[in-house]
Design a protein around this motif. Structure first.
Motif, mmCIF file in Angstrom:
data_model
loop_
_atom_site.group_PDB
_atom_site.id
_atom_site.type_symbol
_atom_site.label_atom_id
_atom_site.label_comp_id
_atom_site.label_asym_id
_atom_site.label_seq_id
_atom_site.Cartn_x
_atom_site.Cartn_y
_atom_site.Cartn_z
ATOM 1 N N LYS A 115 1.776 19.376 -34.235
ATOM 2 C CA LYS A 115 2.734 18.302 -33.929
ATOM 3 C C LYS A 115 2.724 17.948 -32.447
ATOM 4 O O LYS A 115 2.877 16.774 -32.077
ATOM 5 N N THR A 116 2.533 18.961 -31.601
ATOM 6 C CA THR A 116 2.478 18.716 -30.159
ATOM 7 C C THR A 116 1.275 17.856 -29.803
ATOM 8 O O THR A 116 1.384 16.877 -29.060
ATOM 9 N N LYS A 117 0.113 18.216 -30.349
ATOM 10 C CA LYS A 117 -1.106 17.450 -30.089
ATOM 11 C C LYS A 117 -1.017 16.063 -30.717
ATOM 12 O O LYS A 117 -1.540 15.094 -30.170
ATOM 13 N N LEU A 118 -0.349 15.980 -31.867
ATOM 14 C CA LEU A 118 -0.196 14.700 -32.561
ATOM 15 C C LEU A 118 0.529 13.698 -31.667
ATOM 16 O O LEU A 118 0.111 12.544 -31.528
ATOM 17 N N ALA A 119 1.623 14.144 -31.041
ATOM 18 C CA ALA A 119 2.419 13.267 -30.174
ATOM 19 C C ALA A 119 1.627 12.833 -28.938
ATOM 20 O O ALA A 119 1.632 11.653 -28.567
ATOM 21 N N SER A 120 0.943 13.784 -28.310
ATOM 22 C CA SER A 120 0.182 13.448 -27.091
ATOM 23 C C SER A 120 -0.995 12.535 -27.414
ATOM 24 O O SER A 120 -1.291 11.593 -26.668
ATOM 25 N N LYS A 121 -1.670 12.798 -28.534
ATOM 26 C CA LYS A 121 -2.787 11.943 -28.942
ATOM 27 C C LYS A 121 -2.310 10.535 -29.281
ATOM 28 O O LYS A 121 -2.959 9.550 -28.943
ATOM 29 N N ALA A 122 -1.162 10.448 -29.952
ATOM 30 C CA ALA A 122 -0.613 9.142 -30.346
ATOM 31 C C ALA A 122 -0.336 8.291 -29.113
ATOM 32 O O ALA A 122 -0.685 7.101 -29.076
ATOM 33 N N ASN A 123 0.272 8.889 -28.108
ATOM 34 C CA ASN A 123 0.575 8.155 -26.869
ATOM 35 C C ASN A 123 -0.704 7.718 -26.158
ATOM 36 O O ASN A 123 -0.778 6.591 -25.638
ATOM 37 N N ARG A 124 -1.697 8.610 -26.146
ATOM 38 C CA ARG A 124 -2.952 8.287 -25.475
ATOM 39 C C ARG A 124 -3.672 7.119 -26.171
ATOM 40 O O ARG A 124 -4.166 6.206 -25.512
ATOM 41 N N ILE A 125 -3.703 7.146 -27.507
ATOM 42 C CA ILE A 125 -4.359 6.079 -28.272
ATOM 43 C C ILE A 125 -3.621 4.751 -28.079
ATOM 44 O O ILE A 125 -4.233 3.693 -27.894
ATOM 45 N N GLU A 127 -1.733 3.821 -25.535
ATOM 46 C CA GLU A 127 -1.918 3.325 -24.175
ATOM 47 C C GLU A 127 -3.320 2.767 -23.944
ATOM 48 O O GLU A 127 -3.501 1.812 -23.171
ATOM 49 N N GLU A 128 -4.311 3.331 -24.629
ATOM 50 C CA GLU A 128 -5.695 2.890 -24.422
ATOM 51 C C GLU A 128 -6.056 1.654 -25.239
ATOM 52 O O GLU A 128 -6.789 0.782 -24.754
ATOM 53 N N PHE A 129 -5.495 1.556 -26.467
ATOM 54 C CA PHE A 129 -5.945 0.504 -27.365
ATOM 55 C C PHE A 129 -4.883 -0.508 -27.825
ATOM 56 O O PHE A 129 -5.230 -1.636 -28.154
ATOM 57 N N VAL A 130 -3.621 -0.094 -27.900
ATOM 58 C CA VAL A 130 -2.633 -0.908 -28.610
ATOM 59 C C VAL A 130 -1.671 -1.675 -27.711
ATOM 60 O O VAL A 130 -1.402 -2.872 -27.961
ATOM 61 N N GLN A 131 -1.130 -1.052 -26.701
ATOM 62 C CA GLN A 131 -0.116 -1.728 -25.902
ATOM 63 C C GLN A 131 -0.687 -2.971 -25.206
ATOM 64 O O GLN A 131 -1.886 -3.081 -24.990
ATOM 65 N N SER A 132 0.188 -3.891 -24.888
ATOM 66 C CA SER A 132 -0.235 -5.120 -24.204
ATOM 67 C C SER A 132 -0.899 -4.785 -22.877
ATOM 68 O O SER A 132 -0.414 -3.917 -22.136
ATOM 69 N N GLU A 133 -1.985 -5.457 -22.594
ATOM 70 C CA GLU A 133 -2.768 -5.244 -21.371
ATOM 71 C C GLU A 133 -3.390 -3.837 -21.315
ATOM 72 O O GLU A 133 -3.689 -3.328 -20.233
ATOM 73 N N ALA A 134 -3.607 -3.224 -22.475
ATOM 74 C CA ALA A 134 -4.269 -1.914 -22.515
ATOM 75 C C ALA A 134 -5.710 -2.067 -22.017
ATOM 76 O O ALA A 134 -6.306 -3.138 -22.150
ATOM 77 N N PRO A 135 -6.290 -1.014 -21.428
ATOM 78 C CA PRO A 135 -7.659 -1.109 -20.902
ATOM 79 C C PRO A 135 -8.680 -1.567 -21.950
ATOM 80 O O PRO A 135 -9.626 -2.269 -21.631
ATOM 81 N N ARG A 136 -8.452 -1.156 -23.208
ATOM 82 C CA ARG A 136 -9.391 -1.525 -24.283
ATOM 83 C C ARG A 136 -8.594 -2.111 -25.461
ATOM 84 O O ARG A 136 -8.750 -1.706 -26.603
ATOM 85 N N GLU A 137 -7.758 -3.053 -25.142
ATOM 86 C CA GLU A 137 -6.825 -3.627 -26.123
ATOM 87 C C GLU A 137 -7.533 -4.221 -27.334
ATOM 88 O O GLU A 137 -8.464 -5.017 -27.211
ATOM 89 N N VAL A 138 -7.083 -3.798 -28.531
ATOM 90 C CA VAL A 138 -7.652 -4.335 -29.769
ATOM 91 C C VAL A 138 -6.900 -5.609 -30.165
ATOM 92 O O VAL A 138 -5.764 -5.834 -29.755
ATOM 93 N N ASN A 139 -7.548 -6.399 -30.999
ATOM 94 C CA ASN A 139 -7.002 -7.702 -31.374
ATOM 95 C C ASN A 139 -6.098 -7.573 -32.605
ATOM 96 O O ASN A 139 -6.545 -7.692 -33.739
ATOM 97 N N ILE A 140 -4.809 -7.290 -32.366
ATOM 98 C CA ILE A 140 -3.829 -7.223 -33.459
ATOM 99 C C ILE A 140 -2.636 -8.113 -33.092
ATOM 100 O O ILE A 140 -2.422 -8.419 -31.922
ATOM 101 N N ASP A 141 -1.878 -8.495 -34.098
ATOM 102 C CA ASP A 141 -0.742 -9.390 -33.851
ATOM 103 C C ASP A 141 0.426 -8.641 -33.209
ATOM 104 O O ASP A 141 0.499 -7.408 -33.245
ATOM 105 N N HIS A 142 1.359 -9.394 -32.651
ATOM 106 C CA HIS A 142 2.505 -8.829 -31.935
ATOM 107 C C HIS A 142 3.364 -7.951 -32.850
ATOM 108 O O HIS A 142 3.843 -6.883 -32.440
ATOM 109 N N GLU A 143 3.569 -8.407 -34.069
ATOM 110 C CA GLU A 143 4.414 -7.654 -35.007
ATOM 111 C C GLU A 143 3.831 -6.255 -35.284
ATOM 112 O O GLU A 143 4.561 -5.255 -35.262
ATOM 113 N N THR A 144 2.525 -6.186 -35.529
ATOM 114 C CA THR A 144 1.873 -4.893 -35.792
ATOM 115 C C THR A 144 1.940 -3.999 -34.566
ATOM 116 O O THR A 144 2.156 -2.783 -34.673
ATOM 117 N N ARG A 145 1.821 -4.599 -33.399
ATOM 118 C CA ARG A 145 1.898 -3.844 -32.152
ATOM 119 C C ARG A 145 3.279 -3.204 -31.985
ATOM 120 O O ARG A 145 3.395 -2.034 -31.605
#
Length: 203
Positions: A115-125, A127-145
């Motif tokens: 569970k500890t690793k799950l939380a840290s991995k979730a935040n890392r993923i 921040e890298e792919f999902v949040q707005s202006e992420a370094p490697r932002e994927v193309n998903i809609d605002h609602e899904t984000r």
């Protein structure tokens, strides 16, 4: 040559050999002779070479079949490690490899048990792919984000499911058809097909 000096190791060896039954000595000589003949048999090397060629031919047939299976469905491509590598290389040419990297990160994330690793991995993923202006932002809609952002508060192995599904659909409908039409994949299928024809012509 005999040695009669007391305590000489050669003398002890000679006595030990003399104590052995004649049949044992004869069997040892016979075994040595047989091993020598076996090691120098040319057909043994031929058999080893033939075996290696058969194994190589088997691997090539498996590889050819695998390449042709990638065009059957996007699932077949994702199930293949070589397929994922080839697809990733193609996506780099389109500057969209972050979609596949995110999908792979989610697959790895779902295997996490701590569970500890799950939380840290979730935040890392996130921040890298999902949040707005992420370094490697994927193309998903605002609602899904936003749904994914809320899921982080109680991170489970399913918190990226919706975002991952959207990214997968995008790749399947957009990037995957272009990959199948790409020059690199067309070359691979031609090579795979020619190996299959060559194999049939020799049977």
């Amino acid at each position: 040559m005999s040695c009669w000096v007391p305590g000489c190791p050669a003398l002890s060896m000679c006595r030990g050999l003399a104590a052995l039954p004649i049949t044992c000595l004869e069997r040892a000589k016979d075994l040595k002779t047989r091993l020598g003949i076996l090691l120098h048999k040319p057909e043994l090397g031929h058999r080893i070479g033939t075996s290696s060629k058969l194994q190589l031919g088997s691997r090539q047939r498996d590889s050819s079949r695998e390449v042709l299976e990638w065009r059957e469905s996007f699932d077949q491509l994702l199930k293949s490690k070589n397929g994922v590598t080839a697809f990733h290389t193609f996506l780099k040419t389109e500057f969209s490899e972050e979609n596949l990297d995110f999908w792979l990160a989610c697959e790895d994330f779902k295997k996490t048990r701590s569970k500890t690793k799950l939380a840290s991995k979730a935040n890392r993923i996130f921040e890298e792919f999902v949040q707005s202006e992420a370094p490697r932002e994927v193309n998903i809609d605002h609602e899904t984000r936003e749904i994914t952002r809320k899921n982080l508060s109680g991170a489970t192995s399913a918190c990226f499911n919706e975002a991952q599904a959207k990214t997968r659909t995008l790749m399947e409908k957009d990037s995957y058809p272009r990959f199948l039409k790409s020059a690199s994949y067309q070359d691979m299928t031609k090579q795979a097909t020619s190996r299959g024809i060559s194999k049939r012509s020799h049977t």
